[in-house]
Scaffold this motif. Structure first.
Motif, mmCIF file in Angstrom:
data_model
loop_
_atom_site.group_PDB
_atom_site.id
_atom_site.type_symbol
_atom_site.label_atom_id
_atom_site.label_comp_id
_atom_site.label_asym_id
_atom_site.label_seq_id
_atom_site.Cartn_x
_atom_site.Cartn_y
_atom_site.Cartn_z
ATOM 1 N N VAL A 148 -23.616 15.328 1.786
ATOM 2 C CA VAL A 148 -22.262 15.878 1.695
ATOM 3 C C VAL A 148 -21.455 15.500 2.935
ATOM 4 O O VAL A 148 -20.262 15.199 2.840
ATOM 5 N N THR A 149 -22.099 15.485 4.095
ATOM 6 C CA THR A 149 -21.417 15.108 5.328
ATOM 7 C C THR A 149 -20.930 13.666 5.280
ATOM 8 O O THR A 149 -19.796 13.372 5.680
ATOM 9 N N VAL A 150 -21.748 12.764 4.807
ATOM 10 C CA VAL A 150 -21.351 11.351 4.725
ATOM 11 C C VAL A 150 -20.203 11.169 3.741
ATOM 12 O O VAL A 150 -19.237 10.450 4.026
ATOM 13 N N ILE A 151 -20.262 11.841 2.611
ATOM 14 C CA ILE A 151 -19.183 11.732 1.621
ATOM 15 C C ILE A 151 -17.883 12.312 2.178
ATOM 16 O O ILE A 151 -16.812 11.717 2.039
ATOM 17 N N ALA A 152 -17.972 13.467 2.833
ATOM 18 C CA ALA A 152 -16.781 14.074 3.434
ATOM 19 C C ALA A 152 -16.209 13.193 4.539
ATOM 20 O O ALA A 152 -14.986 13.090 4.700
ATOM 21 N N ALA A 153 -17.073 12.537 5.303
ATOM 22 C CA ALA A 153 -16.615 11.657 6.377
ATOM 23 C C ALA A 153 -15.881 10.445 5.813
ATOM 24 O O ALA A 153 -14.842 10.032 6.362
ATOM 25 N N ILE A 154 -16.380 9.876 4.741
ATOM 26 C CA ILE A 154 -15.701 8.737 4.117
ATOM 27 C C ILE A 154 -14.329 9.153 3.603
ATOM 28 O O ILE A 154 -13.325 8.471 3.836
ATOM 29 N N LEU A 155 -14.265 10.288 2.921
ATOM 30 C CA LEU A 155 -12.989 10.759 2.385
ATOM 31 C C LEU A 155 -11.989 11.083 3.492
ATOM 32 O O LEU A 155 -10.799 10.765 3.387
ATOM 33 N N ALA A 156 -12.455 11.703 4.571
ATOM 34 C CA ALA A 156 -11.562 12.040 5.680
ATOM 35 C C ALA A 156 -11.054 10.785 6.376
ATOM 36 O O ALA A 156 -9.882 10.712 6.772
ATOM 37 N N GLY A 157 -11.914 9.791 6.543
ATOM 38 C CA GLY A 157 -11.492 8.542 7.172
ATOM 39 C C GLY A 157 -10.434 7.824 6.362
ATOM 40 O O GLY A 157 -9.431 7.346 6.906
ATOM 41 N N VAL A 158 -10.621 7.759 5.066
ATOM 42 C CA VAL A 158 -9.640 7.106 4.197
ATOM 43 C C VAL A 158 -8.323 7.892 4.207
ATOM 44 O O VAL A 158 -7.238 7.308 4.316
ATOM 45 N N ALA A 159 -8.421 9.212 4.135
ATOM 46 C CA ALA A 159 -7.213 10.030 4.099
ATOM 47 C C ALA A 159 -6.407 9.902 5.389
ATOM 48 O O ALA A 159 -5.177 9.754 5.342
ATOM 49 N N LEU A 160 -7.061 9.947 6.535
ATOM 50 C CA LEU A 160 -6.320 9.855 7.788
ATOM 51 C C LEU A 160 -5.755 8.455 8.000
ATOM 52 O O LEU A 160 -4.667 8.309 8.559
ATOM 53 N N GLY A 161 -6.467 7.438 7.566
ATOM 54 C CA GLY A 161 -5.925 6.083 7.640
ATOM 55 C C GLY A 161 -4.665 5.931 6.807
ATOM 56 O O GLY A 161 -3.685 5.313 7.236
ATOM 57 N N ILE A 162 -4.657 6.508 5.622
ATOM 58 C CA ILE A 162 -3.474 6.456 4.768
ATOM 59 C C ILE A 162 -2.331 7.267 5.374
ATOM 60 O O ILE A 162 -1.176 6.831 5.374
ATOM 61 N N LEU A 163 -2.644 8.443 5.907
ATOM 62 C CA LEU A 163 -1.604 9.260 6.531
ATOM 63 C C LEU A 163 -0.984 8.559 7.735
ATOM 64 O O LEU A 163 0.216 8.675 7.981
ATOM 65 N N TYR A 164 -1.793 7.829 8.493
ATOM 66 C CA TYR A 164 -1.240 7.080 9.628
ATOM 67 C C TYR A 164 -0.332 5.957 9.144
ATOM 68 O O TYR A 164 0.730 5.714 9.711
ATOM 69 N N THR A 165 -0.747 5.286 8.093
ATOM 70 C CA THR A 165 0.064 4.199 7.553
ATOM 71 C C THR A 165 1.414 4.707 7.051
ATOM 72 O O THR A 165 2.432 4.043 7.207
ATOM 73 N N LEU A 166 1.413 5.895 6.488
ATOM 74 C CA LEU A 166 2.658 6.478 5.995
ATOM 75 C C LEU A 166 3.506 7.077 7.115
ATOM 76 O O LEU A 166 4.644 7.478 6.876
ATOM 77 N N GLY A 167 2.959 7.190 8.316
ATOM 78 C CA GLY A 167 3.730 7.667 9.452
ATOM 79 C C GLY A 167 3.612 9.149 9.736
ATOM 80 O O GLY A 167 4.391 9.695 10.515
ATOM 81 N N TYR A 168 2.651 9.829 9.155
ATOM 82 C CA TYR A 168 2.502 11.263 9.358
ATOM 83 C C TYR A 168 1.613 11.627 10.541
ATOM 84 O O TYR A 168 1.567 12.784 10.933
ATOM 85 N N VAL A 169 0.888 10.662 11.105
ATOM 86 C CA VAL A 169 -0.065 10.927 12.186
ATOM 87 C C VAL A 169 0.246 9.994 13.346
ATOM 88 O O VAL A 169 0.451 8.792 13.148
ATOM 89 N N SER A 170 0.242 10.548 14.549
ATOM 90 C CA SER A 170 0.399 9.732 15.754
ATOM 91 C C SER A 170 -0.990 9.394 16.283
ATOM 92 O O SER A 170 -1.828 10.271 16.460
ATOM 93 N N ALA A 171 -1.222 8.133 16.552
ATOM 94 C CA ALA A 171 -2.577 7.692 16.887
ATOM 95 C C ALA A 171 -2.954 7.941 18.343
ATOM 96 O O ALA A 171 -4.128 8.111 18.643
ATOM 97 N N GLY A 172 -2.006 7.966 19.264
ATOM 98 C CA GLY A 172 -2.336 8.043 20.682
ATOM 99 C C GLY A 172 -3.150 9.262 21.052
ATOM 100 O O GLY A 172 -4.233 9.169 21.628
ATOM 101 N N ILE A 173 -2.659 10.432 20.734
ATOM 102 C CA ILE A 173 -3.361 11.662 21.098
ATOM 103 C C ILE A 173 -4.625 11.849 20.268
ATOM 104 O O ILE A 173 -5.599 12.427 20.732
ATOM 105 N N VAL A 174 -4.618 11.335 19.045
ATOM 106 C CA VAL A 174 -5.793 11.463 18.181
ATOM 107 C C VAL A 174 -6.972 10.699 18.769
ATOM 108 O O VAL A 174 -8.101 11.209 18.801
ATOM 109 N N PHE A 175 -6.737 9.501 19.273
ATOM 110 C CA PHE A 175 -7.825 8.727 19.858
ATOM 111 C C PHE A 175 -8.390 9.412 21.100
ATOM 112 O O PHE A 175 -9.600 9.412 21.319
ATOM 113 N N TRP A 176 -7.531 10.004 21.927
ATOM 114 C CA TRP A 176 -8.024 10.707 23.118
ATOM 115 C C TRP A 176 -8.842 11.932 22.729
ATOM 116 O O TRP A 176 -9.899 12.203 23.327
ATOM 117 N N ALA A 177 -8.394 12.680 21.727
ATOM 118 C CA ALA A 177 -9.139 13.860 21.285
ATOM 119 C C ALA A 177 -10.477 13.462 20.674
ATOM 120 O O ALA A 177 -11.510 14.112 20.933
#
Length: 128
Positions: free
Chosen positions: A11-40
């Motif tokens: 379940v952890t691996v499946i959730a990790a794949i889904l979260a990675g895809v979702a955040l990548g899409i959200l960044y592409t659409l402009g809803y997430v700032s990458a700078g602070i996310v990488f530091w966190a």
């Protein structure tokens, strides 16, 4: 009851794949700032690496070793988070949006893998 159940890890691996895809899409659409996310993410990965020896030495094997079962997930999540977090910090100012979105998706995968494996480890410890 089977002694080889790894349902939590699956379940952890499946959730990790889904979260990675979702955040990548959200960044592409402009809803997430990458700078602070990488530091966190980098801070969380370093914390995971620093806590791994504490988990390994502070847990007795009362019939079954919980950390031995989940150590590959914990360490791969922590090391992967640190490595891809550093790559993301170095690439974010210069790379294209698509490349940063892919790196952000990968580092999110590793962070969710780390956090999920810690939840699995805690669940295993509470069963003892």
């Amino acid at each position: 009851m089977s002694c080889c159940k790894y349902n939590c890890a699956y379940v952890t691996v499946i959730a990790a794949i889904l979260a990675g895809v979702a955040l990548g899409i959200l960044y592409t659409l402009g809803y997430v700032s990458a700078g602070i996310v990488f530091w966190a993410y980098l801070a969380a990965g370093v914390l995971g690496i620093l806590l791994a020896p504490i988990y390994a030495t502070g847990i007795s094997c009362g019939g079954r070793c919980c950390f031995a079962r989940y150590r590959c997930l914990v360490l791969s999540g922590a090391i992967g988070t640190v490595v891809t977090g550093v790559i993301g910090l170095l690439a974010a100012p210069f790379a294209a949006t698509t490349a940063v979105a892919i790196i952000l998706g990968i580092v999110t995968f590793f962070l969710v893998l780390l956090l999920g494996s810690l939840v699995c480890l805690t669940n295993c410890l509470s069963d003892n």
